[in-house]
Design a protein around this motif. Structure first.
Motif, short mmCIF file in Angstrom:
data_model
loop_
_atom_site.label_atom_id
_atom_site.label_comp_id
_atom_site.label_asym_id
_atom_site.label_seq_id
_atom_site.Cartn_x
_atom_site.Cartn_y
_atom_site.Cartn_z
N ASP A 62 -2.89 -64.45 13.75
CA ASP A 62 -3.77 -63.87 12.75
C ASP A 62 -4.63 -62.77 13.35
O ASP A 62 -4.96 -62.79 14.53
CB ASP A 62 -4.64 -64.93 12.08
N LYS A 63 -4.94 -61.78 12.52
CA LYS A 63 -5.73 -60.65 12.98
C LYS A 63 -6.49 -60.09 11.78
O LYS A 63 -5.87 -59.55 10.86
CB LYS A 63 -4.82 -59.58 13.59
N GLY A 64 -7.81 -60.23 11.80
CA GLY A 64 -8.63 -59.71 10.70
C GLY A 64 -8.21 -60.29 9.36
O GLY A 64 -8.14 -61.51 9.21
N ASP A 65 -7.89 -59.43 8.40
CA ASP A 65 -7.56 -59.90 7.05
C ASP A 65 -6.08 -60.24 6.89
O ASP A 65 -5.60 -60.47 5.80
CB ASP A 65 -7.95 -58.83 6.02
N GLY A 110 -2.74 -64.85 2.44
CA GLY A 110 -3.25 -65.52 1.24
C GLY A 110 -4.70 -65.93 1.47
O GLY A 110 -5.04 -67.10 1.39
N ASP A 145 -15.23 -55.76 8.11
CA ASP A 145 -13.93 -55.43 7.53
C ASP A 145 -14.05 -54.63 6.23
O ASP A 145 -13.28 -53.70 6.00
CB ASP A 145 -13.12 -56.72 7.25
N GLU A 205 -2.34 -61.41 18.85
CA GLU A 205 -3.60 -61.12 18.18
C GLU A 205 -4.13 -59.74 18.53
O GLU A 205 -5.32 -59.52 18.70
CB GLU A 205 -4.65 -62.22 18.45
N MET A 206 -3.21 -58.77 18.62
CA MET A 206 -3.55 -57.41 19.01
C MET A 206 -3.79 -56.53 17.79
O MET A 206 -3.09 -56.66 16.79
CB MET A 206 -2.39 -56.85 19.85
N ASP A 263 -8.15 -70.78 -6.80
CA ASP A 263 -6.92 -70.46 -6.09
C ASP A 263 -6.07 -71.72 -5.95
O ASP A 263 -6.62 -72.81 -5.80
CB ASP A 263 -7.25 -69.90 -4.69
N TYR A 286 -15.26 -66.39 7.01
CA TYR A 286 -15.54 -65.76 8.31
C TYR A 286 -16.08 -64.37 8.04
O TYR A 286 -15.48 -63.60 7.27
CB TYR A 286 -14.26 -65.73 9.14
#
Lengths: 125, 455
Positions: free
Chosen positions: A16-19, A77, B138, B272-273, B362, B435
């Motif tokens: 996983d990475k960010g969104d 998701g 983000d 995870e890059m 959801d 998060y």
């Protein structure tokens, strides 16, 4: 041109990475890396993943590792801890990408890889 | 300092819940100078905040206390130092308990250090008043959206405070939310005297930490060509042999299973890059496109050529908040016609809930065994022997989520035939953690280093 599965040319890992998730794809040799740079465009990767990737696909080049890194946005998701899916962290996305068919020149032969020359006992690879 | 001086470090814990025996074996099975252990994740921080609210002496990783109790004599005998982020949201309490354990074992002269200052939970209003926006990194959403639902807030601090504790003689250092690669970088700073602007060296130590931070993921774990990996039952955890010039070798102890090759290390480098040319840490910015890997004998990979740049002016803040509640449950449906029957079950379940007036923010419906992971990428065979129906919901109303949990078991007697596998009772609603990453100007954060000797 002929078609080969991506796993004959490269190996990969995802998480996983960010969104979303990231998939790092590492070619086994220089010729394979050039093929990947040409063929493995963000548009093709997004199309391959179909409904799994709802956002954009970004691509980064790492020539030192003969690798491409893909960010698959909105592919879990919800973010990792908030997703209801079994694969909430995109751990299986690398295997999904390695199933992709890649167009290669007719005279391209994938390298002999691995320490034993053995193939996967499951028979799929 | 001799140019060929090598420091050996190993990581024995890749995440909270990783193997309990791996660190013990690393201490016992080979030469080692430092053992690093990563116990933290966002979910861990919020759990630890909850534990500390109930009892001010709690809020750290108790697994780590058990490990030290079990291994302290060997650590002392082999002169292995330990760096762990086991402090969670209460590094001082963790250090106090470690001191007790050391006194029980008469470990006179042992020094235990702690680093604090990363926990922002009690400083949020002060920081907002001081003009720190803490907006979502983000998507830019304002912090006020989640302020009253925050469960934990920690800043990823740099590696120099831990290095300071080590220079002051600490044998064990516990921190809160340090970065994972920083657990490895800190001892290298202390051992080799690297400075705060030695960007290439700091980048090299960060890459070394990144490679080992997920434990066995660089020694054969999660490797694409899994059938080449031997010795899964005694899979080795990674060992680093680091040199003062920033080069290092990734290896593992000889007696262990698994493998270390440029391919296994390369896969972990891309894990995870994000943008590989700008991997941001509190200590520096690393350019992953400069890394060179070379085979250096069996199960040895030499890493060199790493370049880094000046650190940014901000720390990354990791905030977790209550986003709602979720629950998931499953049933196993046998053939013949497993898939058709599973779909009837799913439709019945959602239909019954809708009829009862219960809908959710959801939902998920998965047919495990019929391509839950890879969607439409491959075709599903027509006749599956069996399939697992997995259903789940998420909602801000806990009562609705609990109501969902009561609708699964009835399908065993009120659905198609051959439905089983309902075990473990009704799924209960659990908290969903959101998060919230943010940035914070470094001037807002001060770390404190304490080192105490066992008398």
């Amino acid at each position: 041109m002929k078609k080969l599965p991506l796993y004959a040319i490269a190996h990969a890992r995802s998480g996983d990475k960010g969104d979303g998730s990231n998939v790092g794809v590492l070619a086994y040799d220089d010729a394979g890396y050039e093929i990947l740079r040409e063929w493995l465009t963000p548009a093709r990767v997004k199309q391959h993943f179909g409904g799994i990737v709802r956002g954009d696909v970004e691509r980064f080049e790492m020539p030192n590792l003969k690798a491409l890194n893909f960010l698959l946005h909105d592919s879990l998701g919800g973010s990792g801890s908030a997703s209801l899916k079994t694969d909430a962290q995109g751990k299986t996305h690398a295997m999904a990408l390695l199933r992709m068919e890649v167009e290669v020149p007719d005279d391209y032969e994938p390298p002999q890889i691995g320490t034993s020359g053995a193939t996967a006992p499951g028979g799929e690879l | 300092m001799a140019a060929d001086r090598v420091v050996r470090l190993a990581n024995g814990q890749g995440f909270w819940g990783d193997s309990v025996d791996a660190p013990v074996r690393l201490i016992e099975e080979g030469p080692l100078d430092y053992l690093t252990l990563d116990y933290l994740a966002e979910v861990t921080m919020s759990i630890m905040q909850k534990l500390r609210r109930r009892d001010p002496s709690k809020g750290y990783a108790t697994d780590f206390i058990d490990l030290i109790r079990r291994t302290l004599p060997t650590l002392r005998e082999k002169r292995v130092k330990v760096v762990a982020n086991a402090g969670g949201v209460n590094p001082e309490a963790c250090r106090a308990v470690l001191l007790e354990v050391a006194r029980e074992q008469n470990a006179t002269g042992l020094k235990i250090g702690s680093v604090t200052g990363d926990d922002l939970m009690d400083r949020l209003d002060e920081l907002v008043a001081a003009g720190a926006p803490l907006a979502n990194l983000d998507d830019g959403r304002p912090f006020s959206e989640i302020r009253d639902r925050v469960l934990s807030a920690n800043v990823y601090v740099g590696s120099f405070p831990v290095a300071d504790a080590l220079r002051r003689g600490a044998d064990i250092v516990v921190t809160g939310r340090s970065t994972d690669p920083g657990l490895v970088l800190s001892p290298l700073i202390a051992e080799f005297g690297w400075g705060a602007t030695d960007w290439n060296l700091l980048a090299a130590g960060t890459v070394a930490g990144h490679i080992v931070e997920c434990g066995a993921q660089c020694t054969g774990g999660n490797f694409s060509r899994w059938w080449e990996v031997e010795g899964w039952d005694r899979l080795g955890y990674p060992v680093l042999e680091a040199s003062p010039d920033g080069t290092f070798v990734v290896t593992k102890h000889d007696s262990t299973g698994g493998m270390v090759t440029p391919d296994t290390v390369g896969e972990q480098l891309v894990y995870e890059m994000g943008d590989p040319s700008g991997y941001i840490t509190p200590d520096c910015v690393v350019d992953f496109t400069t890394i060179r890997l070379a085979e250096d004998g069996k199960d040895r990979v030499r890493v060199h050529g790493i370049e880094g740049r000046k650190a940014t002016d901000s720390y990354k803040v990791s905030i977790s908040y209550l986003e709602g509640y979720k629950a998931a449950g499953q049933l196993t449906i046998s053939g013949p016609d497993a898939m058709a029957k599973a779909k009837v079950c799913a439709d019945a379940l959602w239909g019954r809930l809708a009829f009862a007036g219960v809908t959710f923010e959801d939902t998920v419906t998965e047919f495990v065994g019929a391509n839950t992971c890879h969607g439409d990428i491959i075709d599903v065979p027509d006749n599956l022997a069996e399939v697992v129906l997995r259903v789940g919901v998420k909602d801000s109303d806990r009562a609705k989520v609990d109501r969902f949990g009561k609708e699964i078991a009835p399908l065993v007697t009120s659905g198609p035939p051959g439905v089983t596998g309902f075990a473990g009772g009704r799924p209960k609603a659990t908290e969903v953690l959101g998060y919230w990453p943010a940035l914070l100007d470094k001037r807002h954060v001060t770390t404190t280093v304490d080192v105490e000797e066992v008398g």
